[in-house]
Design an enzyme around this catalytic site. Structure first.
Site, PDB file in Angstrom:
ATOM      1  N   ASP A   1       8.117  -5.392   3.312  1.00  0.00           N
ATOM      2  CA  ASP A   1       7.907  -5.927   4.665  1.00  0.00           C
ATOM      3  C   ASP A   1       9.190  -6.464   5.296  1.00  0.00           C
ATOM      4  O   ASP A   1       9.163  -7.410   6.087  1.00  0.00           O
ATOM      5  CB  ASP A   1       6.828  -7.036   4.661  1.00  0.00           C
ATOM      6  CG  ASP A   1       5.516  -6.537   4.117  1.00  0.00           C
ATOM      7  OD1 ASP A   1       5.202  -5.350   4.324  1.00  0.00           O
ATOM      8  OD2 ASP A   1       4.801  -7.337   3.475  1.00  0.00           O
TER       9      ASP A   1
ATOM     10  N   LYS B   1      11.343  -2.110   7.429  1.00  0.00           N
ATOM     11  CA  LYS B   1      11.792  -0.719   7.197  1.00  0.00           C
ATOM     12  C   LYS B   1      11.297   0.202   8.303  1.00  0.00           C
ATOM     13  O   LYS B   1      12.031   1.066   8.785  1.00  0.00           O
ATOM     14  CB  LYS B   1      11.270  -0.216   5.836  1.00  0.00           C
ATOM     15  CG  LYS B   1      11.800  -1.008   4.649  1.00  0.00           C
ATOM     16  CD  LYS B   1      11.167  -0.577   3.351  1.00  0.00           C
ATOM     17  CE  LYS B   1       9.698  -0.916   3.218  1.00  0.00           C
ATOM     18  NZ  LYS B   1       9.401  -2.367   3.085  1.00  0.00           N
TER      19      LYS B   1
ATOM     20  N   GLN C   1       7.738  -0.489   0.069  1.00  0.00           N
ATOM     21  CA  GLN C   1       7.880  -1.700  -0.760  1.00  0.00           C
ATOM     22  C   GLN C   1       9.347  -2.163  -0.802  1.00  0.00           C
ATOM     23  O   GLN C   1      10.064  -1.957   0.165  1.00  0.00           O
ATOM     24  CB  GLN C   1       7.317  -1.471  -2.179  1.00  0.00           C
ATOM     25  CG  GLN C   1       5.803  -1.356  -2.222  1.00  0.00           C
ATOM     26  CD  GLN C   1       5.272   0.024  -1.873  1.00  0.00           C
ATOM     27  OE1 GLN C   1       5.707   1.005  -2.428  1.00  0.00           O
ATOM     28  NE2 GLN C   1       4.333   0.103  -0.957  1.00  0.00           N
TER      29      GLN C   1
END
Ligand code: GDP
Ligand code: IMO
Ligand code: MG
Length: 425
Positions: A13, A16, A224
């Site tokens: 978070d 990206k 991730q």
């Protein structure tokens, strides 16, 4: 031409989605290489917000080819929902979105297994997204997984599904005491999926290597972040794939020598969703303030994200294991109203200063962080376009990070919107 890899440098978070979309303008190909619909990548432009879970974040540029690589665990249900959502907002993916034949498929038993395991092991629960990610990778490694190529042969697909469901039903019945699955119902659903998915299934390994040889500009999009990596993250509180740079090679079938640049996405502070160690976590009103200012609620599950100060010990480790060559620093504007900002510069455990990011969970949970305190800028950064015009305190914050990790910050993001971005020369 270039092949650029975008990786999350913290616990996910980091922004990206925003950065991939923003850089997709003169890019011909965007590819995902790991994770699945546990990801939630947010893109904002023209006053609208879009959240993507599986489709690469370059999709909003109509001529961009999007690839879902072999390293991704593919959820047909989430994918169909996402393609329909894109259609509704006027984005067609026809003939430009491809899924690797080798990608493994997430099935209803993976989602059930994920939830059942989390419920059973409440003390050691990871706080997964419940999307079946861990069990799908488990089956891949166990060599009983279903791959996208199986959708092209219904007999093979049905037999594999039936065998797996018979095996997993024993687990549901005797270990978890939950309802068993009806194999024929799942098979019939998968028959519908096969029809929808067939046009998207391709030999993406060959395709992406041909595109590289043709000199196309390619962006590779991680999901991730490094500290959630199955090998290098805060195990066992991690996801089940390799978000770190090496995962891009295995997850797409491209050689390490083909990657020209690695951009680490770094949030100006830290967040984490789910359980596990978080050395700089703020369990006080400052943490609350960051959550509120940064709208820190999960893009996939809506859970509140845990918030804390920027951790340069962890970031330096992330730079090392990823080979990050430049940094995109996001959410700097979230710190606009702060009088003082802290940055963690070292870890202490039982009077010793740690030399590197610890592997031992016991140490990670008990260590003490040492901080440097910097003055806040108390100015709204949103409308700045030039690094040299930023308040001096904001410039110093950025320079402190660069000096510590020895990597240049080349992009600074100052709002969720594509347009509110500073490119640093
Ligand atoms: P990802 O998973 O790394 O793509 O990040 P997410 O989309 O899950 O979370 C990032 C959140 O921060 C999203 O809501 C973005 O719209 C938002 N965001 C991204 N960059 C910025 C920024 O520079 N400033 C602010 N205020 N929000 C941002
Ligand atoms: P993006 O791509 C933040 C976290 C979960 C949980 C752990 C394992 O949006 O940055 P999983 O469902 O993967 O087995 O859950 O990993 N997690 C994420 N946290 N951002 C993500 O993705 C995440 N994907 C998984 O919260 O702690
Ligand atoms: Mg996200």
């Amino acid at each position: 031409m270039s092949v650029k890899l975008i990786v999350g440098a913290q616990w996910g978070d980091e922004g990206k989605g925003k950065v991939v979309d923003l850089l997709s303008n003169d890019i011909q190909v965007v590819a995902r290489y790991q994770g699945g619909a546990n990801a939630g990548h947010t893109i904002v432009f023209d006053g609208k917000e879009h959240v993507l879970h599986l489709v690469p974040s370059g999709v909003f540029f109509p001529n961009t080819i999007c690839i879902i690589g072999n390293g991704v665990v593919f959820d047909p249900e989430a994918f169909i929902e996402e393609v329909n959502m894109l259609k509704k907002v006027g984005i067609s993916v026809e003939n430009r979105l491809f899924i690797s034949k080798k990608a493994h498929v997430i099935t209803p038993y993976h989602k059930l297994l994920d939830k059942a395991r989390e419920n059973e092991t409440s003390q050691m629960a990871i706080g997964t997204t419940g999307r079946g990610i861990g069990p799908a990778y488990q089956h891949k490694i166990k060599r009983c997984g279903i791959r996208m190529v199986d959708f092209l042969n219904f007999e093979v697909l049905s037999e594999k599904l039936r065998n797996n469901i018979i095996a997993e039903n024993k687990v549901f019945k005797f270990i978890y005491g939950v309802d068993e699955l009806n194999a024929e119902q799942v098979i019939s659903k998968f028959k519908e999926y096969a029809e929808f998915l067939t046009p998207f299934i391709a030999d993406t390994t060959l395709f992406i290597n041909e595109l590289i040889d043709e000199g196309k500009n390619i962006l590779i999009e991680g999901a991730q972040g490094a500290l959630l990596d199955i090998d290098h993250g805060t195990y066992p509180f991690v996801t089940s794939s390799n978000p770190t740079a090496g995962g891009a090679c295995t997850g797409l079938g491209i050689a390490p020598t083909k990657i020209d640049d690695i951009i680490g996405i770094v949030k100006a502070y830290c967040t984490r969703v789910g359980n596990g160690p978080f050395p700089t976590e703020l369990l006080n009103e400052t943490g609350e303030f960051l959550r509120k200012e940064g709208h820190e609620f999960g893009s996939t599950t809506g859970r509140p994200r845990r918030c804390g100060w920027l951790d340069l010990v962890a970031l330096k480790y992330s730079v090392m294991i990823n080979g990050i060559k430049e940094i995109a620093l996001t959410k700097l504007d979230v710190l606009d109203k702060m009088d003082e900002i802290k940055i963690c510069t070292s870890y202490k455990f039982q009077d010793d200063t740690l030399k590197s990011f610890p592997t031992d969970l016991h140490i990670l949970e008990k260590l003490n962080c040492e901080y440097v305190t910097m003055k806040g800028w108390k100015t709204e950064l949103k409308n700045f376009t030039d690094f040299d015009e930023l308040p001096i305190e904001a410039q110093e914050y950025v320079k402190f990070i660069e000096n510590y990790v020895k990597v240049k910050v080349s992009i600074i993001s100052v709002s969720p919107d594509r347009k509110d971005t500073i490119f640093v020369n």
